[in-house]
Design an enzyme around this catalytic site. Structure first.
Site, mmCIF file in Angstrom:
data_model
loop_
_atom_site.group_PDB
_atom_site.id
_atom_site.type_symbol
_atom_site.label_atom_id
_atom_site.label_comp_id
_atom_site.label_asym_id
_atom_site.label_seq_id
_atom_site.Cartn_x
_atom_site.Cartn_y
_atom_site.Cartn_z
ATOM 1 N N GLU A 55 29.087 58.710 21.922
ATOM 2 C CA GLU A 55 28.332 57.461 21.874
ATOM 3 C C GLU A 55 26.834 57.752 21.999
ATOM 4 O O GLU A 55 26.411 58.596 22.797
ATOM 5 C CB GLU A 55 28.767 56.547 23.031
ATOM 6 C CG GLU A 55 28.001 55.231 23.081
ATOM 7 C CD GLU A 55 28.321 54.411 24.324
ATOM 8 O OE1 GLU A 55 28.274 53.182 24.235
ATOM 9 O OE2 GLU A 55 28.609 55.011 25.391
ATOM 10 N N LYS A 130 31.336 48.001 19.397
ATOM 11 C CA LYS A 130 31.737 48.013 20.799
ATOM 12 C C LYS A 130 32.034 46.588 21.246
ATOM 13 O O LYS A 130 31.216 45.682 21.083
ATOM 14 C CB LYS A 130 30.614 48.621 21.639
ATOM 15 C CG LYS A 130 30.984 48.944 23.082
ATOM 16 C CD LYS A 130 29.835 49.702 23.744
ATOM 17 C CE LYS A 130 30.175 50.175 25.151
ATOM 18 N NZ LYS A 130 29.066 50.977 25.724
ATOM 19 N N CYS A 166 33.230 53.959 24.867
ATOM 20 C CA CYS A 166 32.836 54.084 26.269
ATOM 21 C C CYS A 166 33.446 52.983 27.152
ATOM 22 O O CYS A 166 34.612 53.036 27.507
ATOM 23 C CB CYS A 166 31.316 54.127 26.373
ATOM 24 S SG CYS A 166 30.679 54.713 27.969
#
Length: 300
Positions: A55, A130, A166
């Protein structure tokens, strides 16, 4: 929801690589591209089917000058076409599927998303945003979360795979949705500032591997970017995680990189063993869910 691929569509074994990328100041995009190609060529030489980058590692492109948060978002968005063309070319040249980490992009209407791009060796490209931006991303860069479309699998020549960026890995609903769509491998590019942040991701990814009887590949950044706003200190221990059962690695870790060093973890993952564990393992988390008592319902 994307229909799962049939078991016969996937190979019995795949090889994956997880890059631990060291951030440092660069003078031009060429420097990032040389390092990315080095890792990609190495993974290809090892016969890997997938390579995973972390990321936010493309934020290294902003290290040539100190910019405000707003200017940085404009600059990284402007560099995205070059980055995508370069990565797509590598995937085809080296015959490897590339999980291209993630970085901020501006979508129609002006909103910013933390977007992960996936470059397949057959020339196809995909992206997933995300779902859960961190408080820091929202406050520093104005990042907004993605939609249910970003919680769908990506079809590859090794079967369906999932992307969780993440913080997404810390919410079990997303992994379960991806596995229910047929994913056997979940890729988790991440960027964490200290060991506590890293361990949040590591522990949650290990849990996702156990509860979904799947593999989870994590790739993080180390080093620093003094010129780039909100890219502070970094801690990474990239790893390839497995379920915890007899056919798999003793500690549920197929491979990992030494903490905070630049490197790459490589491991063979048996999809045949995964199918056997789901059908007759010591525990059968997927089959033993009490769907008569509970369910997760996605709203769109």
């Amino acid at each position: 929801m994307t229909a799962p691929a049939s078991p016969a569509a996937a190979p019995d074994k795949i090889r994956v690589a997880a890059v631990q990328y060291r951030l440092h100041g660069i003078s031009s995009p060429d420097e990032l591209e040389r390092q990315v190609e080095y890792f990609t060529a190495s993974a290809s030489d090892y016969g890997c089917d997938f390579i995973t980058f972390p990321e936010l590692f493309p934020m290294q492109l902003l290290s040539t000058a100190r910019l405000s948060a707003a200017a940085a978002m404009d600059a990284i968005d402007a560099l995205t076409p070059r980055f995508n063309a370069f990565m797509a070319g590598l995937a085809k040249q080296y015959r490897i599927n590339i999980i291209g980490g993630s970085h901020p992009v501006r979508i129609a209407g002006g909103a910013m998303r933390n977007r992960g791009h996936i470059f397949l060796r057959d020339g196809a490209t995909h992206h997933r945003d995300k779902i859960h931006p961190t408080p820091s991303e929202r406050e520093a860069w104005g990042i907004e979360g993605g939609t249910a479309r970003d919680a769908d699998v990506i079809e590859t020549d090794c079967g369906p795979v999932g992307l969780m960026i993440c913080y997404d890995s810390e919410f079990p609903e997303l992994a379960r949705r991806l596995v229910d769509q047929g994913a056997t491998v979940l890729f988790v590019p991440y960027c964490t500032d200290d060991r506590r942040g890293h361990l949040r991701v590591r522990y949650c990814c290990a849990a996702r591997a156990v509860e979904n009887q799947c593999y989870v590949v994590t790739a993080g950044v180390t080093g620093n970017l003094p010129n780039v706003f909100n890219m502070d200190i970094h801690h990474a221990e990239s790893a390839i995680l497995t379920p915890s059962d007899f056919p798999f690695a003793r500690d549920g870790i197929a491979a990992e990189v030494t903490p905070n060093s630049e490197g790459m973890a490589v491991a063979d993952l048996s999809l045949a063993d995964l199918r056997k564990a789901r059908e007759g393992g010591a525990v059968r988390n997927l089959a033993d869910r009490r769907l008569d008592l509970y369910k997760v319902e996605w709203l769109d």
